[in-house]
Design an enzyme around this catalytic site. Structure first.
Site, PDB file in Angstrom:
ATOM      1  N   ASN A 154      20.981  22.118   1.112  1.00  0.00           N
ATOM      2  CA  ASN A 154      20.487  21.904   2.470  1.00  0.00           C
ATOM      3  C   ASN A 154      20.794  23.126   3.322  1.00  0.00           C
ATOM      4  O   ASN A 154      21.492  24.047   2.886  1.00  0.00           O
ATOM      5  CB  ASN A 154      21.125  20.663   3.102  1.00  0.00           C
ATOM      6  CG  ASN A 154      20.490  19.365   2.637  1.00  0.00           C
ATOM      7  OD1 ASN A 154      19.349  19.335   2.199  1.00  0.00           O
ATOM      8  ND2 ASN A 154      21.251  18.282   2.718  1.00  0.00           N
ATOM      9  N   HIS A 190      12.724  14.049   2.058  1.00  0.00           N
ATOM     10  CA  HIS A 190      12.231  15.419   1.838  1.00  0.00           C
ATOM     11  C   HIS A 190      10.727  15.451   1.537  1.00  0.00           C
ATOM     12  O   HIS A 190      10.272  16.271   0.734  1.00  0.00           O
ATOM     13  CB  HIS A 190      13.009  16.106   0.709  1.00  0.00           C
ATOM     14  CG  HIS A 190      14.447  16.358   1.032  1.00  0.00           C
ATOM     15  ND1 HIS A 190      14.872  17.440   1.765  1.00  0.00           N
ATOM     16  CD2 HIS A 190      15.566  15.647   0.734  1.00  0.00           C
ATOM     17  CE1 HIS A 190      16.194  17.397   1.899  1.00  0.00           C
ATOM     18  NE2 HIS A 190      16.638  16.316   1.287  1.00  0.00           N
ATOM     19  N   TYR A 213      17.982  11.827  -8.521  1.00  0.00           N
ATOM     20  CA  TYR A 213      16.888  12.769  -8.345  1.00  0.00           C
ATOM     21  C   TYR A 213      15.922  12.761  -9.522  1.00  0.00           C
ATOM     22  O   TYR A 213      14.705  12.660  -9.357  1.00  0.00           O
ATOM     23  CB  TYR A 213      17.429  14.178  -8.085  1.00  0.00           C
ATOM     24  CG  TYR A 213      17.829  14.412  -6.652  1.00  0.00           C
ATOM     25  CD1 TYR A 213      18.813  13.619  -6.041  1.00  0.00           C
ATOM     26  CD2 TYR A 213      17.237  15.400  -5.893  1.00  0.00           C
ATOM     27  CE1 TYR A 213      19.175  13.820  -4.722  1.00  0.00           C
ATOM     28  CE2 TYR A 213      17.602  15.608  -4.565  1.00  0.00           C
ATOM     29  CZ  TYR A 213      18.563  14.814  -3.993  1.00  0.00           C
ATOM     30  OH  TYR A 213      18.921  15.013  -2.686  1.00  0.00           O
TER      31      TYR A 213
END
Length: 511
Positions: free
Chosen positions: A141, A68, A353
């Site tokens: 997404n 990303h 993350y």
């Protein structure tokens, strides 16, 4: 901030008089002058203003996201339009008409920061809500499913979508070798979506967002449901053909970034309507596949969409680096009554993350303005110190929970999970690979026969998009690609073969 009062030092202060200084506030006499011996002699090491400029320049980039990396963002708000308090007790949903400020970042997955944003790739759709109960991140997404359900495969999968370690080029063999390996063909439904028209959205404004994962939401009585979230574009779905996407990638690699920024700048604020699907524990037990399977959708006829609210983006960032590049999204950033399910890929993301942001930006990344929970504020005297601490570090507050200090813990005021799901069993290594049956192909086949067949030319474009890409792979990999899509539908497999053969013949004619 000190618990006994706010420090009056504002670390974000900028001089209003616009007098130019070095980083420590010392005014500069002339920006390009350097200290040297004589007019043309060597430079002096004592010229701190020069060193300050060069040293910071060497460090002004942070590591790009992996994946990303190439993304665009804008601020806006979420507004509640429908009452769902029977499903979720989060404060952001407690009143119809209530608005919560948010930041949304769109992105491509596989490319580097400077890559084109029209390439065939899934798109990230991440939104940070600044709620009164803390920051909530929906890290979604633009596809309702994903390629894997074994989280241990994620690094490997992403490697195959990036660059060959020897040639440093994108590699069709790597790409298709992973996806056509029998145990990984659980990805086939997502691959069908990726190589459909929706694999190249015309803009971020004209695509949907999906949670993909199953979440657990509870109401204030403690009743809970499994939930999936759908964020549907009010602008409608618009896509590019492979030829259009390729052309634009060469002409303007920031095409989608420009479209989003320009639209908001002109007052054409994009919006999305937010819906949820819900499922009870009893329904999940009767479901034909696991509710935690990230590669499957929930049929709308059985689990209809229920409207929640509206997401509107109406404010461009003032500074891209500060407000978008430094923005840190993580599924672990949640609020009361919205919890993770036992989806193994989601469980792995809860760690990965936030850990990525600590590496990329630093352990105090949550203190940055774009990431800080300014709507709820932050107090935890145990979480402190570390590089680049900018919030006062709690002043003289003890760095442990001192017995002579008053603290408030409100967990007991809301239901917790202990009366909900109960898990039993040994710790075992489990590989959730594609089985010998066809259940992992059912939804891919339905997409081809029941959805794409109703869109003029969509089935032909599907075969064209797959074949053009797979033609760059070795003959062995090409055959595996054909066999996988034949398993979806024989017509699709035959058409993919024709496209590959035609592309190979075209390339051979050039030799």
């Amino acid at each position: 901030m000190s618990a006994k009062g706010k420090d009056n030092t504002n670390t974000a202060d900028v001089r209003d008089d616009r007098v130019v200084t070095n980083s420590l506030g010392n005014p500069l006499n002339e920006p390009y002058a350097t200290q040297r011996i004589g007019q043309h002699g060597p430079l002096l090491l004592q010229d701190y203003n020069l060193l300050d400029n060069l040293a910071h320049f060497n460090r002004e980039r942070v590591p790009e996201r992996n994946p990303h990396a190439h993304g665009s963002g804008a601020f806006g708000y979420f507004e509640v339009t429908d009452d769902i308090t029977d499903i979720c007790g989060s404060a952001m949903f407690d009143t119809i008409g209530k608005r919560t400020r948010c930041l949304t970042r769109f992105s491509t997955v596989g490319g580097e920061k400077g890559s084109a944003d029209t390439v065939r790739d899934p798109r990230g759709f991440a939104t940070k809500f600044y709620t009164e109960e803390g920051n909530l991140d929906w890290v979604y997404n633009n596809t309702p499913i994903f390629f894997i359900r074994d989280p241990s495969k994620f690094p490997t999968f992403i490697h195959t979508q990036k660059r060959n370690p020897q040639t440093n080029m994108k590699d069709a063999n790597m790409f298709w070798d992973f996806l056509t390996t029998p145990e990984n063909q659980v990805a086939v439904h997502q691959v069908m979506i990726l190589f459909s028209d929706r694999g190249t959205p015309a803009s971020y404004r004209t695509m949907n967002g999906y949670s993909g994962h199953t979440y657990k939401w509870s109401n204030k009585k403690g009743d809970w449901h499994y939930v999936q979230v759908h964020i549907l574009s009010d602008q409608g779905i618009k896509n590019l053909t492979i030829e259009e996407a390729t052309r634009i990638a060469g002409e303007n690699p920031d095409y989608c970034q420009q479209d989003l920024f320009t639209s908001i700048e002109k007052g054409k604020f994009p919006s999305w309507t937010v819906y949820i699907q819900t499922m009870t524990e009893e329904q999940a037990q009767k479901f034909p596949f696991s509710v935690f399977d990230l590669t499957k959708i929930w049929p709308h006829k059985d689990y209809p969409l229920r409207r929640v609210g509206k997401l509107v983006l109406n404010e461009n960032p003032k500074n891209f680096f500060a407000q978008v590049e430094q923005a840190a999204f993580a599924p672990s950033n949640t609020v009361p009554y919205q919890e993770a399910s036992a989806d193994p890929v989601l469980q792995s993301r809860l760690f990965a993350y936030a850990d990525a942001h600590r590496y990329r930006i630093g352990p105090n990344y949550a203190q940055l303005p774009v990431n800080c929970p300014y709507a709820s504020k932050f107090f935890n005297p145990v979480i402190r110190d570390g590089p680049m601490n900018i919030d006062g570090n709690f002043g003289s507050e003890p760095n442990y929970y001192a017995t002579n200090t008053n603290y408030q813990f409100i967990q007991q005021d809301r239901p917790i999970q202990e009366h909900q799901e109960v898990w039993h069993g040994p710790a075992i290594p489990y590989h959730w690979k594609t089985d010998a049956g066809d259940i992992d192909f059912v939804q891919a086949t339905d997409l081809y026969r029941k959805v794409l067949s109703k869109q003029e030319g969509a089935q032909e474009r599907q075969a064209h998009n797959i074949g053009i890409h797979a033609a760059a792979a070795s003959p062995e990999i090409q055959e595996r690609v054909i066999q996988m899509f034949t398993r979806v539908d024989k017509e699709l497999g035959d058409n993919v073969r024709k496209v590959i053969n035609a592309k190979n013949a075209e390339e051979n004619a050039k030799l």
